[in-house]
Design an enzyme around this catalytic site. Structure first.
Site, mmCIF file in Angstrom:
data_model
loop_
_atom_site.group_PDB
_atom_site.id
_atom_site.type_symbol
_atom_site.label_atom_id
_atom_site.label_comp_id
_atom_site.label_asym_id
_atom_site.label_seq_id
_atom_site.Cartn_x
_atom_site.Cartn_y
_atom_site.Cartn_z
ATOM 1 N N VAL A 1 -4.053 -5.156 -1.788
ATOM 2 C CA VAL A 1 -5.199 -6.011 -1.489
ATOM 3 C C VAL A 1 -6.101 -5.350 -0.465
ATOM 4 O O VAL A 1 -5.654 -4.578 0.382
ATOM 5 C CB VAL A 1 -4.750 -7.399 -0.985
ATOM 6 C CG1 VAL A 1 -3.972 -8.130 -2.066
ATOM 7 C CG2 VAL A 1 -3.909 -7.288 0.295
ATOM 8 N N SER B 1 0.860 -1.184 0.000
ATOM 9 C CA SER B 1 0.000 0.000 0.000
ATOM 10 C C SER B 1 0.896 1.233 0.000
ATOM 11 O O SER B 1 1.367 1.673 1.052
ATOM 12 C CB SER B 1 -0.920 -0.007 1.220
ATOM 13 O OG SER B 1 -1.834 -1.069 1.160
ATOM 14 N N LEU C 1 -7.148 3.051 -6.130
ATOM 15 C CA LEU C 1 -8.354 2.398 -5.617
ATOM 16 C C LEU C 1 -8.170 1.945 -4.177
ATOM 17 O O LEU C 1 -9.096 2.038 -3.358
ATOM 18 C CB LEU C 1 -8.726 1.212 -6.517
ATOM 19 C CG LEU C 1 -9.994 0.438 -6.145
ATOM 20 C CD1 LEU C 1 -11.211 1.359 -6.078
ATOM 21 C CD2 LEU C 1 -10.225 -0.696 -7.129
ATOM 22 N N LYS C 2 -6.986 1.482 -3.844
ATOM 23 C CA LYS C 2 -6.698 1.085 -2.465
ATOM 24 C C LYS C 2 -6.888 2.259 -1.502
ATOM 25 O O LYS C 2 -7.458 2.100 -0.413
ATOM 26 C CB LYS C 2 -5.262 0.554 -2.374
ATOM 27 C CG LYS C 2 -4.760 0.279 -0.962
ATOM 28 C CD LYS C 2 -5.445 -0.890 -0.309
ATOM 29 C CE LYS C 2 -4.701 -1.267 0.985
ATOM 30 N NZ LYS C 2 -5.347 -2.401 1.678
ATOM 31 N N LEU C 3 -6.448 3.455 -1.896
ATOM 32 C CA LEU C 3 -6.613 4.625 -1.040
ATOM 33 C C LEU C 3 -8.095 4.971 -0.870
ATOM 34 O O LEU C 3 -8.524 5.341 0.228
ATOM 35 C CB LEU C 3 -5.847 5.810 -1.612
ATOM 36 C CG LEU C 3 -4.314 5.688 -1.630
ATOM 37 C CD1 LEU C 3 -3.682 6.967 -2.170
ATOM 38 C CD2 LEU C 3 -3.763 5.364 -0.243
#
Length: 300
Positions: free
Chosen positions: A129, A104, A178-180
């Site tokens: 993930v 991340s 997108l993870k953020l």
């Protein structure tokens, strides 16, 4: 965007992990159960279950892998240290190999890594993930991928083992973006539940009743109900440490500022997590419940 459900591909080979902590070691265990061999590198040389072969540098790890390396490090600085330079993972990877970055990190760090890998003929994906250690154990993570579609297809057998769903978010860097988004929403959700809980305690509601009521209503997600159970028991063993959650929120604020996206609620949540990190850096980020309860209940 495409979404793929998991299936059995019957793959095997050697995969190298740079970083082998709580999440990576669980992913590695699932890959081993599916026939892969695992080698790993960590700065300390420690991690996993004690049976994994560790290599002394990222470069040697890359050279010993079977053409696929997975990065799983905590932040941009760790990524730079592991990936670049004469002992970095890129120096040990040959053209045509595959680099999967599950860390991340900032979108800028993911883009820079993809560009550096591409200059060497290495196929690279940013693939952080969504999920914590229980999902990593069960192989039910959601994999958020940025990169070229043909490279995503090449990595799909691995994604199908570590996760239940793969989301191709777009080109390089989009997985990190997108993870953020997801972690920002997750952090704000926990803060809202913890603040509501703290008001209830301060207003004199019975603590156990309050936990039971919040666990019963549909407005609270399954993830946050899991955090409620931990807070009720005072069990803040890390599934997602506060230091990492606060780091992700910090990255989100920076990324949002770059595109002039107003995120005031997420900014406030970041401050609450900064407060929590002061005393609970390595505890689960649900320790925010304990911080707020201590304030309103005047307990130590």
């Amino acid at each position: 965007m495409t979404m793929t459900d998991s299936s059995d591909h019957g793959t095997a080979g050697t995969v190298g992990f740079v970083g082998f902590g709580a999440m990576a070691s669980r992913m590695g265990r699932n890959l081993e159960a599916s026939g892969y061999q695992i080698v790993a590198y960590t700065p300390s040389g420690k991690g996993g279950d004690g049976t994994t072969r560790f290599l002394p540098s990222p470069r040697q790890l890359a050279e010993a892998s079977g053409g696929t390396v997975i990065l799983c490090v905590p932040d941009d600085e760790a990524l730079e240290s592991a990936a670049y330079g004469p002992d970095g993972v890129l120096a040990g990877m040959a053209a045509g190999t595959l680099l999967i970055n599950t860390s991340s990190v900032s979108p800028e760090a993911s883009l820079a890594l993809a560009e550096a890998a591409g200059e060497r003929g290495i196929a690279a994906l940013d693939a952080p993930v969504s999920g914590s250690t229980p999902e990593a154990d069960a192989g039910t993570l959601v994999v958020l991928v940025g990169g070229e579609a043909e490279v995503v297809a090449r990595a799909q057998p691995i994604f199908d083992i570590i996760g239940q769903t793969t989301i191709h978010a777009g080109p390089a860097g989009c997985g990190s973006k997108l993870k953020l988004v997801i972690n920002g929403i997750m952090g704000v959700g926990l803060a809202a539940v913890a603040e509501g809980f703290s008001y209830g305690v301060a207003a004199g509601l019975d603590r156990d009743m309050l936990f039971e009521a919040l666990d019963s209503v549909a407005v609270i997600s399954p993830h946050h109900k899991r955090k409620l159970k931990a807070a009720r028991a005072g069990d803040f063993r890390p599934q997602f440490p506060t230091r990492l959650m606060q780091k992700d929120m910090r990255l989100l604020l920076d990324a949002a500022a770059r595109v002039a996206a107003p995120v005031p609620t997420m900014a406030t949540t970041t401050q609450l997590l900064s407060l929590t990190r002061r005393g609970h850096a390595n505890d689960d980020y649900s320790a925010l419940f304990a911080v707020l309860e201590s304030m309103v209940a005047n307990t130590p």
